[in-house]
Design a protein around this motif. Structure first.
Motif, mmCIF file in Angstrom:
data_model
loop_
_atom_site.group_PDB
_atom_site.id
_atom_site.type_symbol
_atom_site.label_atom_id
_atom_site.label_comp_id
_atom_site.label_asym_id
_atom_site.label_seq_id
_atom_site.Cartn_x
_atom_site.Cartn_y
_atom_site.Cartn_z
ATOM 1 N N LYS A 186 1.054 -8.652 1.329
ATOM 2 C CA LYS A 186 -0.392 -8.001 1.656
ATOM 3 C C LYS A 186 -0.638 -7.327 3.104
ATOM 4 C CE LYS A 186 -2.972 -10.880 -1.727
ATOM 5 N NZ LYS A 186 -3.882 -11.845 -1.988
ATOM 6 N N ASP A 187 0.141 -8.511 4.022
ATOM 7 C CA ASP A 187 -0.009 -8.056 5.443
ATOM 8 C C ASP A 187 0.769 -6.712 5.723
ATOM 9 O OD1 ASP A 187 -1.227 -10.327 6.105
ATOM 10 O OD2 ASP A 187 0.485 -11.412 6.777
ATOM 11 N N PHE A 188 1.960 -6.447 5.127
ATOM 12 C CA PHE A 188 2.653 -4.987 5.252
ATOM 13 C C PHE A 188 1.824 -3.717 4.513
ATOM 14 C CE2 PHE A 188 6.550 -7.417 6.151
ATOM 15 C CZ PHE A 188 7.019 -6.476 7.380
ATOM 16 N N GLU A 189 1.330 -4.385 3.551
ATOM 17 C CA GLU A 189 0.539 -3.186 3.017
ATOM 18 C C GLU A 189 -0.716 -2.867 3.910
ATOM 19 O OE1 GLU A 189 -0.671 -4.719 -0.846
ATOM 20 O OE2 GLU A 189 0.910 -3.985 -1.830
ATOM 21 N N LYS A 190 -1.294 -3.570 4.688
ATOM 22 C CA LYS A 190 -2.360 -3.358 5.339
ATOM 23 C C LYS A 190 -1.759 -2.495 6.795
ATOM 24 C CE LYS A 190 -5.421 -7.381 4.737
ATOM 25 N NZ LYS A 190 -5.630 -8.672 5.303
ATOM 26 N N MET A 191 -0.541 -3.000 7.192
ATOM 27 C CA MET A 191 0.331 -2.158 8.447
ATOM 28 C C MET A 191 0.304 -0.642 7.846
ATOM 29 S SD MET A 191 2.649 -5.371 9.383
ATOM 30 C CE MET A 191 3.693 -4.532 10.598
ATOM 31 N N ILE A 192 1.006 -0.744 6.658
ATOM 32 C CA ILE A 192 1.374 0.802 6.215
ATOM 33 C C ILE A 192 0.068 1.477 6.298
ATOM 34 C CG2 ILE A 192 1.934 2.100 4.165
ATOM 35 C CD1 ILE A 192 3.812 -0.323 3.411
ATOM 36 N N GLU A 193 -1.091 1.094 5.805
ATOM 37 C CA GLU A 193 -2.263 1.831 5.783
ATOM 38 C C GLU A 193 -2.858 2.107 7.213
ATOM 39 O OE1 GLU A 193 -3.938 3.319 3.134
ATOM 40 O OE2 GLU A 193 -2.128 2.621 2.127
ATOM 41 N N PHE A 194 -2.599 1.257 8.220
ATOM 42 C CA PHE A 194 -2.812 1.499 9.561
ATOM 43 C C PHE A 194 -2.018 2.468 10.144
ATOM 44 C CE2 PHE A 194 -1.978 0.345 13.978
ATOM 45 C CZ PHE A 194 -3.203 0.490 14.355
ATOM 46 N N TRP A 195 -0.748 2.555 9.950
ATOM 47 C CA TRP A 195 0.117 3.431 10.375
ATOM 48 C C TRP A 195 -0.415 5.085 9.776
ATOM 49 C CZ3 TRP A 195 4.476 -0.241 9.209
ATOM 50 C CH2 TRP A 195 4.737 -1.125 10.353
ATOM 51 N N LYS A 196 -0.547 4.907 8.506
ATOM 52 C CA LYS A 196 -0.986 6.135 8.119
ATOM 53 C C LYS A 196 -2.218 6.886 8.939
ATOM 54 C CE LYS A 196 0.220 5.725 3.138
ATOM 55 N NZ LYS A 196 -0.442 5.317 1.660
ATOM 56 N N LYS A 197 -3.264 6.222 9.049
ATOM 57 C CA LYS A 197 -4.490 6.676 9.978
ATOM 58 C C LYS A 197 -3.797 7.049 11.104
ATOM 59 C CE LYS A 197 -7.536 3.562 7.695
ATOM 60 N NZ LYS A 197 -8.259 2.191 7.611
ATOM 61 N N LEU A 200 -0.613 10.332 10.414
ATOM 62 C CA LEU A 200 -0.765 11.478 9.446
ATOM 63 C C LEU A 200 -1.614 12.292 9.889
ATOM 64 C CD1 LEU A 200 -0.564 9.588 5.837
ATOM 65 C CD2 LEU A 200 1.297 11.279 7.049
ATOM 66 N N ARG A 201 -1.357 13.744 9.551
ATOM 67 C CA ARG A 201 -2.411 14.704 9.834
ATOM 68 C C ARG A 201 -3.881 14.390 9.117
ATOM 69 N NH1 ARG A 201 -0.637 19.864 11.991
ATOM 70 N NH2 ARG A 201 1.510 19.959 12.041
ATOM 71 N N LYS A 202 -5.040 14.680 9.519
ATOM 72 C CA LYS A 202 -6.139 14.830 8.907
ATOM 73 C C LYS A 202 -6.363 15.769 8.084
ATOM 74 C CE LYS A 202 -7.349 10.916 11.311
ATOM 75 N NZ LYS A 202 -6.264 10.870 12.146
ATOM 76 N N GLU A 203 -6.935 15.728 6.716
ATOM 77 C CA GLU A 203 -7.044 16.571 5.728
ATOM 78 C C GLU A 203 -8.409 17.204 5.886
ATOM 79 O OE1 GLU A 203 -5.905 15.293 1.990
ATOM 80 O OE2 GLU A 203 -3.975 14.898 2.448
#
Length: 203
Positions: A186-197, A200-203
């Motif tokens: 669960k902690d890593f999934e939160k980290m991944i979502e944080f890195w995406k923000k 990643l380019r904003k669509e």
């Protein structure tokens, strides 16, 4: 490797492997008593030396086993079947959590081994796992497409940021004495979502 070890039932092999991971992950190579590893495995020290001629042979076996087991798990979870680095990381997370459930101390052992400095063992370690964190060694495998990321992103710095943050998290967990695999996921999934923000380019 000693065929006597591989002739053991899988349950006994697992007990010895996990005993080695546990003791070596909590101490330096030099300060890890073989007698303690044997006790963790539920066998005598003399019997452990029946399967491995010395501590170095056991340690190198564990390093190789950790590397091979991790690679196999990453392949099984399809980590080389996507061009999305975050999807690859998520699949890698699933693979790592799966390993943690069977080998609770494998990840902590690998981190400890990577930073081992004992001259008796460090050169051999680096030959096996020394390039694991290298961006250049992994870039082709990861198939990173820069078009999806914010303009001007340094992919090498991004990769190292995520890698070191992940390893730092696991290092912290290893010093807490215990962990919950589902909590780690669960902690890593939160980290991944944080890195995406962030990346990643904003669509």
């Amino acid at each position: 490797m000693n065929e006597k070890f591989f002739s053991l039932p899988e349950e006994k092999q697992l007990a010895i492997i996990n005993g080695g991971y546990r003791v070596f992950s909590r101490n330096s190579y030099k300060k890890s008593p073989v007698s303690e590893i044997a006790a963790e495995a539920g066998i005598s020290k003399s019997l452990l030396f029946h399967y491995f001629s010395n501590k170095k042979e056991l340690y190198l076996f564990l390093i190789k086993n950790a590397a091979d087991t991790t690679y196999k798990s990453l392949h099984e979870f399809g980590c080389n079947e996507s061009e999305d680095i975050f999807e690859i990381m998520h699949r890698g997370l699933k693979a790592k959590v799966s390993l943690m459930k069977k080998y609770p101390d494998l990840t902590f052992f690998t981190i400890k081994a990577y930073y081992e400095t004992d001259p008796e063992i460090c050169d051999d370690i680096q030959k096996i796992i020394g390039k694991v964190a290298s961006f250049d060694a992994n870039a082709k495998f990861l198939k990173i497409n820069s078009d999806k990321f914010i303009e001007g992103i340094d992919l090498k710095m991004m990769y190292m940021d995520m890698y070191l943050a992940s390893e730092g998290y696991l290092w912290e967990k290893s010093h807490q004495g215990s962990f919950n695999a589902d909590e780690v996921e669960k902690d890593f999934e939160k980290m991944i979502e944080f890195w995406k923000k962030i990346y990643l380019r904003k669509e």
